[in-house]
Design an enzyme around this catalytic site. Structure first.
Site, PDB file in Angstrom:
ATOM      1  N   ALA A  18       7.011 -13.150 -17.515  1.00 27.44           N
ATOM      2  CA  ALA A  18       5.650 -13.832 -17.001  1.00 27.44           C
ATOM      3  C   ALA A  18       5.128 -14.839 -18.191  1.00 27.44           C
ATOM      4  CB  ALA A  18       4.700 -12.836 -16.744  1.00 27.44           C
ATOM      5  N   GLU A  62       4.103   5.568   8.551  1.00 26.70           N
ATOM      6  CA  GLU A  62       2.715   5.369   8.333  1.00 26.70           C
ATOM      7  C   GLU A  62       1.772   6.493   8.258  1.00 26.70           C
ATOM      8  OE1 GLU A  62       1.640   2.019   7.518  1.00 26.70           O
ATOM      9  OE2 GLU A  62       3.804   2.061   7.041  1.00 26.70           O
ATOM     10  N   THR A  90       0.543   6.168  -3.246  1.00 23.88           N
ATOM     11  CA  THR A  90       1.776   6.035  -3.177  1.00 23.88           C
ATOM     12  C   THR A  90       2.162   4.684  -3.771  1.00 23.88           C
ATOM     13  OG1 THR A  90       2.097   7.246  -1.485  1.00 23.88           O
ATOM     14  CG2 THR A  90       4.018   6.247  -2.130  1.00 23.88           C
ATOM     15  N   VAL A  91       1.804   3.562  -3.385  1.00 17.73           N
ATOM     16  CA  VAL A  91       2.109   2.071  -3.874  1.00 17.73           C
ATOM     17  C   VAL A  91       1.486   2.041  -5.195  1.00 17.73           C
ATOM     18  CG1 VAL A  91       1.922  -0.277  -3.202  1.00 17.73           C
ATOM     19  CG2 VAL A  91       2.367   1.600  -1.363  1.00 17.73           C
ATOM     20  N   LYS A 114       4.922  -7.162  10.531  1.00 22.04           N
ATOM     21  CA  LYS A 114       6.217  -7.867   9.821  1.00 22.04           C
ATOM     22  C   LYS A 114       6.691  -9.201  10.428  1.00 22.04           C
ATOM     23  CE  LYS A 114       6.851  -3.432   7.681  1.00 22.04           C
ATOM     24  NZ  LYS A 114       7.610  -2.217   7.687  1.00 22.04           N
TER      25      LYS A 114
HETATM   26  N1  HSE Z   1       6.195   2.809   7.767  1.00 17.70           N
HETATM   27  C1  HSE Z   1       6.811   1.842   7.349  1.00 17.70           C
HETATM   28  C2  HSE Z   1       8.372   1.976   7.613  1.00 17.70           C
HETATM   29  C3  HSE Z   1       6.638   1.636   5.733  1.00 17.70           C
HETATM   30  O1  HSE Z   1       8.918   2.972   8.030  1.00 17.70           O
HETATM   31  O2  HSE Z   1       9.276   1.130   7.228  1.00 17.70           O
HETATM   32  C4  HSE Z   1       6.604   0.237   5.195  1.00 17.70           C
HETATM   33  O3  HSE Z   1       6.104  -0.689   5.861  1.00 17.70           O
END
Ligand code: HSE
Length: 440
Positions: free
Chosen positions: A33, A190, A13-14, A205
């Protein structure tokens, strides 16, 4: 000048979003850049599928170490996730003198000190805007935009899955399970949703935010982590009646004795902007001494939303890679030799206010006993709500819910008071305790 060559580890995905946005916006990105940025080699588990995504001009391999060891590649983008293979690859890339861009919050929250030390020794950059609240440039805001401030606290809704679940439960009366299934179907969760609902994703985070807010090492193991699985719909409803919403907050707060680092469901006043961050969106408030309160809002997950952060890091690295390493922005905002050893406080030392719900026998003197215990513990009451049993579904006529909001006290004071209240014969169920933050 030739484009700078990038190796991409993972094209899910990313990685897929990063490839697409980099290609779509290549002219704008080059103007920013000062040089083109090109993904020239990709490592993918499914090579055939990856080839259909990137076309014939890009080499796709199954061995990620072949990319990390490629002498022509100057920047490695790691978006495979996890803390085992990803860590080996990142450490190898650094050892090979390559800059790294990663969106891997677990890796940095758990092994960041080792990763950053290796990068510092080698004079390479490890950029990680995509690790926290992807579309919101919160790393840059804290590390650079607010660098003139003494930061007091950071409080954020930094997990979209749990925010989506809480919003759906409150708005539509959905069960926890139905709301979780919807979040998974929409791609917010996730791979293992336990990470989201038990609070680990938010704690990763928050750990990173605490480190760059206060210039302390990343210390995920010291974070208090509590998810939303124990949260009852009744508490969401009572909180609302009292003018609050319940959000899963990641909190990093500086106090005179140390740093509070905690993730847990939290009542916040409905009138705060943060309480109105709904659905899968993320929102982060920062209080600092000069700027005051600032707030940041945006999507916290998604393919192109994460790509936005990854590419911003690629632009930064491209601009700075020829600069003297000492002139670059330090990984954790503070110079490595100026990091602080301020401790992360145990939960018993934190100070906050509380929401308590006690299921009690509807008898004379019960409220007096409960408030007496709080008074003896030196805990001041802010508000009390008592619901008649006929207003609460599923409650017997002889019982009632007593809801108490307190002013600030130490968690250890509250632990002791709850133990005494729980021992009262008229308290019929386990007392619910949810922390409350006024965010002023
Ligand atoms: N699973 C995470 C969320 C996505 O629900 O925010 C990115 O960290």
């Amino acid at each position: 000048m030739n484009p700078i060559q990038v190796g991409l580890l993972g094209i899910g995905t990313v990685g897929g979003g990063t490839f697409a946005v980099l290609k779509r916006n290549q002219e704008e990105i080059k103007r920013r850049a000062g040089r083109g940025i090109e993904i020239t080699r990709v490592a993918a588990r499914n090579v055939e599928r990856a080839k259909t995504l990137v076309g014939s001009a890009v080499e796709v391999v199954s061995d990620p170490f072949a990319v990390v060891n490629d002498p022509d590649i100057e920047i490695i983008v790691e978006v495979i996730g996890g803390t085992t293979l990803a860590k080996d690859l990142v450490m190898k890339a650094i050892a090979n003198g390559k800059h790294v861009v990663t969106a891997n919050k677990a890796l940095l929250a758990e092994h960041g000190n080792e990763v950053f030390a290796a990068a510092h020794a080698k004079g390479v950059m490890v950029a990680f805007e995509g690790a926290v609240a992807v579309s919101i440039p919160i790393i840059k805001a804290l590390r650079e935009g607010l660098s003139g401030n003494r930061i007091e606290w950071v409080a954020g809704i930094i997990n979209g899955t749990t925010n989506f679940i809480l919003s759906e439960m409150r708005d539509k009366g959905l069960s926890f399970e139905t709301a979780l299934a919807q979040a998974q179907a929409l791609g917010y969760a996730e791979a293992d949703p336990t990470f989201d609902i038990e609070g680990f994703d938010a704690a990763h985070k928050a750990t990173i935010l605490a480190a760059i807010a206060f210039g302390v090492p990343v210390q995920f193991k010291r974070a208090h982590v509590e998810g939303i699985t124990q949260l009852a719909a009744a508490d969401i409803a009572y909180a609302y009646q009292l003018g609050y919403r319940i959000k899963l907050l990641g909190i990093a707060k500086r106090t005179h004795t140390g740093i509070e680092l905690r993730v847990h469901p939290t009542l916040i006043p409905i009138k705060r902007l943060l309480a109105n961050v709904e659905g899968s969106m993320n929102g982060i408030m920062v209080k600092s001494d000069a700027a005051g309160i600032t707030m940041y809002y945006g999507a916290g997950a998604g393919s192109e939303q994460t790509a936005s952060a990854v590419i911003a890091d690629l632009v930064d690295v491209t601009r700075l890679h020829t600069a003297d390493a000492a002139q670059r922005v330090p990984h954790l905002a503070f110079q490595p030799d100026a990091m602080s050893d301020t401790p992360i406080l145990p939960m018993s030392h934190i100070v906050t206010s509380y929401y308590l719900r006690l299921r009690v026998a509807d008898q004379t003197g019960v409220l007096a006993k409960v408030t007496g215990i709080l008074a003896q513990a030196d805990i001041s009451i802010d508000a009390v709500l008592q619901r008649e049993s006929d207003e609460i579904s599923g409650v017997e006529a002889s019982q009632t819910d007593l809801i108490i909001l307190t002013h600030d006290c130490k968690e250890s004071q509250m632990d002791a008071a709850i133990a005494l209240m729980q021992a009262l014969p008229t308290v019929l169920q386990t007392i619910v305790r949810i922390r409350k933050e006024e965010l002023v």
